[in-house]
Write a protein that holds these residues in place. Structure first.
Motif, mmCIF file in Angstrom:
data_model
loop_
_atom_site.group_PDB
_atom_site.id
_atom_site.type_symbol
_atom_site.label_atom_id
_atom_site.label_comp_id
_atom_site.label_asym_id
_atom_site.label_seq_id
_atom_site.Cartn_x
_atom_site.Cartn_y
_atom_site.Cartn_z
ATOM 1 N N SER A 289 7.240 43.532 73.389
ATOM 2 C CA SER A 289 7.552 44.911 73.007
ATOM 3 C C SER A 289 8.545 44.955 71.856
ATOM 4 C CB SER A 289 8.090 45.681 74.210
ATOM 5 O OG SER A 289 9.331 45.141 74.633
ATOM 6 N N GLY A 290 9.585 44.130 71.925
ATOM 7 C CA GLY A 290 10.539 44.085 70.820
ATOM 8 C C GLY A 290 9.925 43.536 69.547
ATOM 9 N N GLY A 291 9.079 42.515 69.683
ATOM 10 C CA GLY A 291 8.431 41.951 68.504
ATOM 11 C C GLY A 291 7.492 42.924 67.824
ATOM 12 N N LEU A 292 6.725 43.683 68.620
ATOM 13 C CA LEU A 292 5.796 44.651 68.033
ATOM 14 C C LEU A 292 6.537 45.788 67.336
ATOM 15 C CD1 LEU A 292 3.114 44.864 70.866
ATOM 16 C CD2 LEU A 292 2.821 43.884 68.583
ATOM 17 N N VAL A 293 7.589 46.282 67.971
ATOM 18 C CA VAL A 293 8.362 47.358 67.339
ATOM 19 C C VAL A 293 8.990 46.867 66.041
ATOM 20 C CG1 VAL A 293 10.377 48.858 67.606
ATOM 21 C CG2 VAL A 293 8.769 48.587 69.494
ATOM 22 N N TYR A 294 9.509 45.670 66.054
ATOM 23 C CA TYR A 294 10.102 45.113 64.825
ATOM 24 C C TYR A 294 9.056 44.925 63.732
ATOM 25 C CZ TYR A 294 12.494 41.853 61.722
ATOM 26 O OH TYR A 294 13.046 41.235 60.613
ATOM 27 N N TYR A 295 7.880 44.444 64.118
ATOM 28 C CA TYR A 295 6.824 44.225 63.125
ATOM 29 C C TYR A 295 6.373 45.543 62.500
ATOM 30 C CZ TYR A 295 2.179 43.232 61.280
ATOM 31 O OH TYR A 295 1.082 43.146 60.466
ATOM 32 N N PHE A 296 6.113 46.552 63.332
ATOM 33 C CA PHE A 296 5.663 47.838 62.796
ATOM 34 C C PHE A 296 6.761 48.512 61.982
ATOM 35 C CE2 PHE A 296 2.543 47.692 66.408
ATOM 36 C CZ PHE A 296 1.403 47.676 65.610
ATOM 37 N N HIS A 297 7.999 48.327 62.387
ATOM 38 C CA HIS A 297 9.103 48.925 61.630
ATOM 39 C C HIS A 297 9.234 48.300 60.246
ATOM 40 C CE1 HIS A 297 12.921 50.864 60.847
ATOM 41 N NE2 HIS A 297 13.469 49.682 60.591
ATOM 42 N N LYS A 298 8.967 47.018 60.144
ATOM 43 C CA LYS A 298 9.100 46.339 58.868
ATOM 44 C C LYS A 298 7.875 46.501 57.971
ATOM 45 C CE LYS A 298 13.187 44.431 59.136
ATOM 46 N NZ LYS A 298 14.254 44.781 58.152
ATOM 47 N N ASN A 299 6.701 46.702 58.551
ATOM 48 C CA ASN A 299 5.470 46.637 57.762
ATOM 49 C C ASN A 299 4.673 47.932 57.723
ATOM 50 O OD1 ASN A 299 5.275 43.547 57.142
ATOM 51 N ND2 ASN A 299 5.750 43.684 59.328
ATOM 52 N N THR A 300 5.037 48.927 58.516
ATOM 53 C CA THR A 300 4.252 50.159 58.567
ATOM 54 C C THR A 300 5.142 51.342 58.216
ATOM 55 O OG1 THR A 300 2.909 49.198 60.339
ATOM 56 C CG2 THR A 300 2.703 51.556 59.977
ATOM 57 N N GLU A 301 4.822 51.999 57.108
ATOM 58 C CA GLU A 301 5.600 53.146 56.683
ATOM 59 C C GLU A 301 5.383 54.334 57.622
ATOM 60 O OE1 GLU A 301 6.236 55.926 52.680
ATOM 61 O OE2 GLU A 301 4.768 54.280 52.707
ATOM 62 N N PHE A 302 4.139 54.490 58.091
ATOM 63 C CA PHE A 302 3.851 55.583 59.018
ATOM 64 C C PHE A 302 4.694 55.468 60.288
ATOM 65 C CE2 PHE A 302 1.407 57.055 62.699
ATOM 66 C CZ PHE A 302 1.291 58.406 62.388
ATOM 67 N N PHE A 303 4.875 54.264 60.795
ATOM 68 C CA PHE A 303 5.674 54.054 61.997
ATOM 69 C C PHE A 303 7.138 54.391 61.738
ATOM 70 C CE2 PHE A 303 8.201 51.373 64.845
ATOM 71 C CZ PHE A 303 7.650 51.699 66.066
ATOM 72 N N ARG A 304 7.649 54.014 60.577
ATOM 73 C CA ARG A 304 9.048 54.298 60.268
ATOM 74 C C ARG A 304 9.298 55.798 60.136
ATOM 75 N NH1 ARG A 304 8.381 49.824 56.783
ATOM 76 N NH2 ARG A 304 8.109 51.234 55.003
ATOM 77 N N LYS A 305 8.333 56.503 59.539
ATOM 78 C CA LYS A 305 8.524 57.931 59.325
ATOM 79 C C LYS A 305 8.326 58.745 60.606
ATOM 80 C CE LYS A 305 7.252 58.053 54.431
ATOM 81 N NZ LYS A 305 6.307 58.610 53.424
#
Length: 300
Positions: free
Chosen positions: A43-59
């Motif tokens: 769970s932590g790895g997936l959240v970190y990956y999407f936060h670093k690589n997905t702009e939609f997830f960050r927004k």
């Protein structure tokens, strides 16, 4: 009360003593912590990956929602695993206590049961028939329970919960694909929402049909159950039935005693009323006998 010669012993101890609560809770916390740690890594790895690589997830997510996405799966696994561990340990403890009581009361019977405990196809079939006769529902008893048996029971027992767990990420994936498709600029937002609803509804209905068909299959042929659980439920049912009959016998004896006492009380009341009537009648007769004498004295 059960006689000493009865083949069914009466347990003198509780099947879930409070003295073992601390050890059971400690073991459950340990198992839950292991499962939570195993869930926290992905769970932590997936959240970190999407936060670093997905702009939609960050927004679309804030610090609190990202924190929840990290900690909620471990918390869920901790609660689920610890609860299942408590149930497993309590059942094992109850079986050990019951076996110890039966060994204390009738050692020969326990030894015979151990000799006959070799699981064969014939014994499983007989146990299956006994369970069906006793509970009136079909069951499929297995000598060894695999992970697929447990998963099958979970899906059949909780189809809507499993549907929710699978339908929500399915619809979320469809929405993500619709929003990030190559032709996303050619479609309006309302059209993307409509496509998501249609595809998501189709996928959800397909999953619902599969899970409900699976539930109907289990309702017809029964759930999977291990030999130990089947024996435990049959023995617990027999023990509950015996205790219920003993309670009914005690209540019947109490009612009988109350009936005898009430009849005796009514007989005493009737006898007292009759004696009172007799005494009143005797007093009236005595009064009638003295009245003429009093009148003759007045004439004199």
């Amino acid at each position: 009360m059960t006689s000493p010669e009865s083949s069914e012993p009466v347990l003198s101890r509780s099947l879930n003593p409070a003295s073992s609560a601390n050890s059971v809770i400690s073991a459950a916390i340990f198992e839950g912590a292991k499962s939570a740690l195993m869930a926290a890594v992905p769970s932590g790895g997936l959240v970190y990956y999407f936060h670093k690589n997905t702009e939609f997830f960050r927004k679309s997510t804030g610090p609190s929602s990202r924190t929840a996405l990290v900690i909620m799966p471990p918390l869920f696994m901790f609660a689920l695993t610890s609860e299942l561990e408590i149930i497993r340990l309590k059942r094992k403890e109850a079986r050990d206590i019951q076996l110890a009581e039966e060994r204390r009361i009738n050692p020969n019977k326990v030894m015979d049961e151990k000799k006959a405990a070799v699981v064969t196809a014939e014994s499983v079939r007989e146990l299956n028939d006994a369970y069906t006769r006793n509970f009136g529902s079909p069951i499929r008893i297995k000598a060894t329970m695999g992970i697929h048996h447990h998963v099958s029971n979970i899906v059949a027992g909780h189809p809507f919960k499993v549907l929710g767990l699978l339908a929500v990420p399915t619809v979320a994936y469809i929405a993500k694909e619709q929003m990030t498709a190559k032709n996303k600029d050619a479609l309006k937002f309302s059209q993307k929402v409509m496509h998501t609803r249609v595809y998501g509804q189709f996928g959800t209905l397909m999953l619902l049909g599969v899970f409900m068909s699976w539930k109907m299959y289990h309702d017809k042929y029964g759930d999977f159950m291990s030999v130990e659980d089947a024996v435990w439920e049959l023995s617990a049912s027999a023990r509950n039935e015996r205790e219920f009959r003993e309670k009914i016998d005690r209540e019947f004896i109490k009612m009988k005693e109350k009936g005898v006492a009430s009849r005796q009380r009514r007989a005493r009341e009737i006898k007292e009323k009759e004696m009172k009537k007799k005494s009143v009648a005797a007093a009236a007769a005595a009064a009638d006998g003295t009245k003429p004498a009093a009148g003759s004295q007045k004439r004199e």
